[in-house]
Design an enzyme around this catalytic site. Structure first.
Site, mmCIF file in Angstrom:
data_model
loop_
_atom_site.group_PDB
_atom_site.id
_atom_site.type_symbol
_atom_site.label_atom_id
_atom_site.label_comp_id
_atom_site.label_asym_id
_atom_site.label_seq_id
_atom_site.Cartn_x
_atom_site.Cartn_y
_atom_site.Cartn_z
ATOM 1 N N GLU A 22 0.827 -1.088 -0.008
ATOM 2 C CA GLU A 22 -0.178 -0.068 -0.018
ATOM 3 C C GLU A 22 0.808 1.341 -0.038
ATOM 4 O O GLU A 22 1.819 1.177 0.854
ATOM 5 C CB GLU A 22 -0.904 0.023 1.159
ATOM 6 C CG GLU A 22 -2.033 -1.218 1.095
ATOM 7 C CD GLU A 22 -2.526 -1.494 2.541
ATOM 8 O OE1 GLU A 22 -2.022 -0.956 3.682
ATOM 9 O OE2 GLU A 22 -3.308 -2.486 2.549
ATOM 10 N N LEU A 48 -6.235 -1.767 -0.234
ATOM 11 C CA LEU A 48 -6.236 -2.014 1.040
ATOM 12 C C LEU A 48 -7.070 -3.604 1.044
ATOM 13 O O LEU A 48 -8.108 -3.716 1.351
ATOM 14 C CB LEU A 48 -6.897 -1.326 1.656
ATOM 15 C CG LEU A 48 -6.259 -0.130 2.336
ATOM 16 C CD1 LEU A 48 -6.047 0.796 1.233
ATOM 17 C CD2 LEU A 48 -6.609 0.660 3.580
ATOM 18 N N GLU A 91 -5.251 -6.848 2.488
ATOM 19 C CA GLU A 91 -4.070 -7.478 2.968
ATOM 20 C C GLU A 91 -3.784 -8.988 2.605
ATOM 21 O O GLU A 91 -2.889 -9.608 2.219
ATOM 22 C CB GLU A 91 -3.650 -7.208 4.471
ATOM 23 C CG GLU A 91 -3.132 -5.763 4.468
ATOM 24 C CD GLU A 91 -4.295 -4.725 4.847
ATOM 25 O OE1 GLU A 91 -5.395 -5.440 4.845
ATOM 26 O OE2 GLU A 91 -4.049 -3.585 4.406
ATOM 27 N N GLN A 115 2.474 -1.860 6.309
ATOM 28 C CA GLN A 115 2.927 -0.554 7.079
ATOM 29 C C GLN A 115 2.484 -0.627 8.674
ATOM 30 O O GLN A 115 3.014 0.135 9.335
ATOM 31 C CB GLN A 115 1.700 0.466 6.536
ATOM 32 C CG GLN A 115 1.979 0.847 5.047
ATOM 33 C CD GLN A 115 0.961 1.881 4.540
ATOM 34 O OE1 GLN A 115 0.312 2.243 5.322
ATOM 35 N NE2 GLN A 115 1.377 2.270 3.477
ATOM 36 N N HIS A 123 -1.501 -0.105 16.602
ATOM 37 C CA HIS A 123 -0.315 0.172 15.693
ATOM 38 C C HIS A 123 0.926 -0.190 16.237
ATOM 39 O O HIS A 123 2.110 0.167 15.870
ATOM 40 C CB HIS A 123 -0.340 1.587 15.144
ATOM 41 C CG HIS A 123 -1.095 1.660 14.076
ATOM 42 N ND1 HIS A 123 -2.687 1.293 14.088
ATOM 43 C CD2 HIS A 123 -1.034 2.202 12.682
ATOM 44 C CE1 HIS A 123 -3.348 1.788 13.124
ATOM 45 N NE2 HIS A 123 -2.489 2.068 12.056
#
Lengths: 325, 322
Positions: free
Chosen positions: A29, A56, A58, A80, A128
């Site tokens: 991406e 998007l 995955e 990412q 994240h």
């Protein structure tokens, strides 16, 4: 001589391999615009068929890469966010990594899964900030975790050239590390070869990823108290057990400094193996994350949820003070 | 393309191969069991009959028919199912995950629906290399509720890749009827991604063949992917373990109604009865040899259990260090 950053080392290694081998291509991406800088300059140099922008999707593009690899290409997928590797855990561990065995050795799946910003991401929240390299070791997927720009260059090169799936973790906290290098000295580094960053005689500190740099600071801070050896496995699977045994045979004492969660993490595995197979003169210690998650949104909470230099110093002192088993 | 007798022969071979395999399950020569494709032979024979030898098939857990119709050596397929070293994957793929690159069968995934994205990747790589190959990706109605399948459709539709997606709608995902699982339609899923999609009578091998041949021709000429939904039925359970547990999720009347449109009978009506008898006898003789080859083949040496885990020969540490 030039200064090479970790991030630039990734850009250079990937670009060198794409130049050397036409079957190598990168997909991910925002790779056309090089959001992370890993693919900076690539679109112009290699064109959109080798710098493949994907939506998007995955699970879709990770399976896509498996198919492209079966058909003779060498895909490098840039992810990412660390947890995306767990969204595609099935596609990596169950599809790609088992395929050579399930096909009786007919065809391997040479995909590199490049995660160039692994670990805590300040202010980006709990989803994240993970560091799941231990999970890939648990599943027997070749997994590397280099700490320095030179090692990042060498291990990304090796990962791309390897005929099996390889997951590459580049810790976010190491991306800005710079090293003075001679580009002529950059070369592939074999999987499963550890590295002594600082020699010592009293205790072996196994440090993983960006924690290598923090361990070196602690070793320096404690220099008048103890002679600390800092040893970096560089790849967590395969793991350089012989290298670790060699270090421990000289020091007899062991502390592991690991950014994994505590349960079933690399720290647990390293301690268990050392106790089973190596000669330790005192009980070892590990410093890890707790299980669960980093909050990721509140600095003072995030700080205590990650392994710290203070915890490492305390663990080293405890192991050194121990009278033995 | 195969002629009318050729289609019959392929289907008869698959039917009797599966029945012989079930005997070997009962005899313990095939460990645990298989997912038989009896009743669905027309899909395998018609679809693979529309391919060139260099084309590629991705199969599913119910894939023996696909392998045989694509040209894999039947003795080595049965040996694979029986865990023998002479199998197409040295016994390591088994009935569930066979592949045979020499015949263009790349993969048989047991994670339902995940072949769709793999098919897209193979097709993309072949197209970029300038190879005029088409990828046939088989899956069942159970796969159409998987996100990974739809992600594969999206990439294939987006990049107009040479893939023919074949859904074998045999009405049940294990025990779950398709009506209670699927919102909207299966063809609607393809159409949503701009993929030409149609329902096909999966019990008539010549109808299957015509539909697949058209989709293959479109894919080969750069016209992109297709989705063909084959209406079909499996006579047996999802897996042979149902012989032991005696699940009753289908009415006998429903099974009988489908058997009244048996794909072998439909095709047999198009050939001379004497030819049919001759083919049946020839198939039986060949299967005698196939079974003998598989059963007489050696079993693997446990010392080799960790072979082929890694391309460089790396072996994991054993489970204990003493």
């Amino acid at each position: 001589m030039p200064k090479l950053s970790y991030l630039k080392a990734l850009n250079r290694a990937l670009g060198d391999e794409m130049t050397r081998d036409e079957s190598v291509f990168v997909l991910g991406e925002d790779v056309n615009f090089a959001l992370t800088n890993v693919t900076a300059g690539f679109l112009k140099k290699f064109g959109p068929d080798r710098v493949l922008e994907v939506p998007l999707t995955e699970q879709g593009f990770t399976n896509f890469a498996t198919g492209a690899a079966m058909a003779g290409r060498r895909p490098v997928i840039e992810f990412q966010i660390p947890f995306l590797l767990l969204l595609v855990f099935e596609q990596i561990t169950n599809q790609a990594n088992k395929f050579l065995m399930m096909s009786g050795g007919q065809r391997s799946v040479p995909v590199t899964y490049l995660m160039p910003a692994a670990g805590w991401r300040a202010g980006w929240g709990a989803q994240h900030s993970d560091q799941p390299y231990s999970m890939f070791a648990h599943m027997g997927v070749k997994t590397v975790l280099p700490a320095t720009p030179t090692d990042a260059y060498g291990l990304l090169t090796t990962a791309i050239r390897d005929d099996d799936p390889v997951v590459f973790f580049g810790p976010l906290a190491a991306l800005t590390v710079r090293e003075i290098v001679d580009y002529e000295d950059l070369r592939p580094i074999p999987l499963g070869s550890g590295r002594i960053h600082r020699s010592g005689t009293d205790v072996t500190v196994v440090a993983l990823g960006h924690l290598v740099h923090e361990a070196l600071q602690v070793a320096e801070d404690l220099a008048e108290e103890a002679s600390v050896e800092v040893w970096d496995p560089r790849s967590v699977y395969p793991f350089d057990w012989a290298g670790l045994a060699e270090s421990v045979s000289r020091t007899g004492r062991l502390v592991v400094f690991d950014d994994s969660n505590r349960s079933c993490g690399m720290g647990a595995e390293i301690l268990a193996t050392a106790v089973e197979e190596m000669h330790l003169t005192a009980p070892p210690k590990r410093v890890t994350r707790p299980d669960g998650a980093i909050v990721g949104a509140v600095p003072e909470l995030d700080a205590v949820l990650q392994p710290t230099k203070e915890q490492l110093a305390e663990a080293i002192r405890t192991v050194l003070k121990s009278p033995g088993w | 393309m195969p002629d009318a007798l050729g289609f019959y022969r392929t289907m008869r071979f698959i039917r009797r191969f599966e029945e012989r395999a079930i005997e070997l399950v009962r005899a313990g020569e095939i460990f645990s069991g298989i997912h038989p494709c009896i009743g669905q032979e027309a899909v395998a024979a018609g679809a693979c009959g529309a391919l060139d030898p260099d084309d590629i098939v991705l199969s599913s857990h119910r894939g023996h028919g696909h392998l045989l119709a694509k040209g894999c050596d039947p003795g080595r397929v049965l040996a694979e199912m029986a865990g023998r070293v002479t199998g197409i994957d040295k016994g390591r793929g088994g009935s569930f995950h066979p592949s045979d690159f020499s015949a263009g069968v790349y993969n048989s995934t047991g994670t339902v629906g995940h072949g769709a994205g793999i098919a897209a990747g193979i097709a993309w790589a072949a197209a970029k290399a300038g190879e005029p190959k088409v990828v046939l990706s088989f899956f069942g109605d159970g796969a159409v509720t998987q996100g990974a399948l739809l992600e594969g459709f999206n990439l294939a539709g987006l990049w107009q890749l040479p893939v023919v997606y074949i859904c074998e709608n045999n009405r049940y995902a294990t025990t779950l009827p398709v009506e209670t699982a699927v919102a909207g339609t299966i063809t609607g899923r393809g159409e949503a991604f701009g993929i030409p999609s149609s329902d096909v009578d999966g019990q008539d091998v010549e109808v299957v063949h015509a539909a697949v041949a058209e989709a293959v021709a479109r894919a080969r000429s750069g016209g992109g992917p297709s989705l063909l939904v084959m209406d079909t039925y499996r006579y047996h359970g999802h897996h042979t373990f149902e012989m032991l547990v005696r699940l009753r999720y289908r009415e006998q009347a429903e099974i009988d109604a489908w058997k009244a449109r048996d794909p072998l009978d439909i095709q047999a009506a198009r050939i001379d009865p004497a030819d049919r008898d001759r083919v049946d006898a020839a198939v039986e003789a060949e299967l005698d040899e196939v079974v003998r080859f598989a059963v007489d083949s050696p079993r693997p040496d446990p010392a080799d259990a960790m072979d082929h885990y890694y391309a460089d020969g790396f072996r994991p540490r054993p489970g204990v260090s003493l």
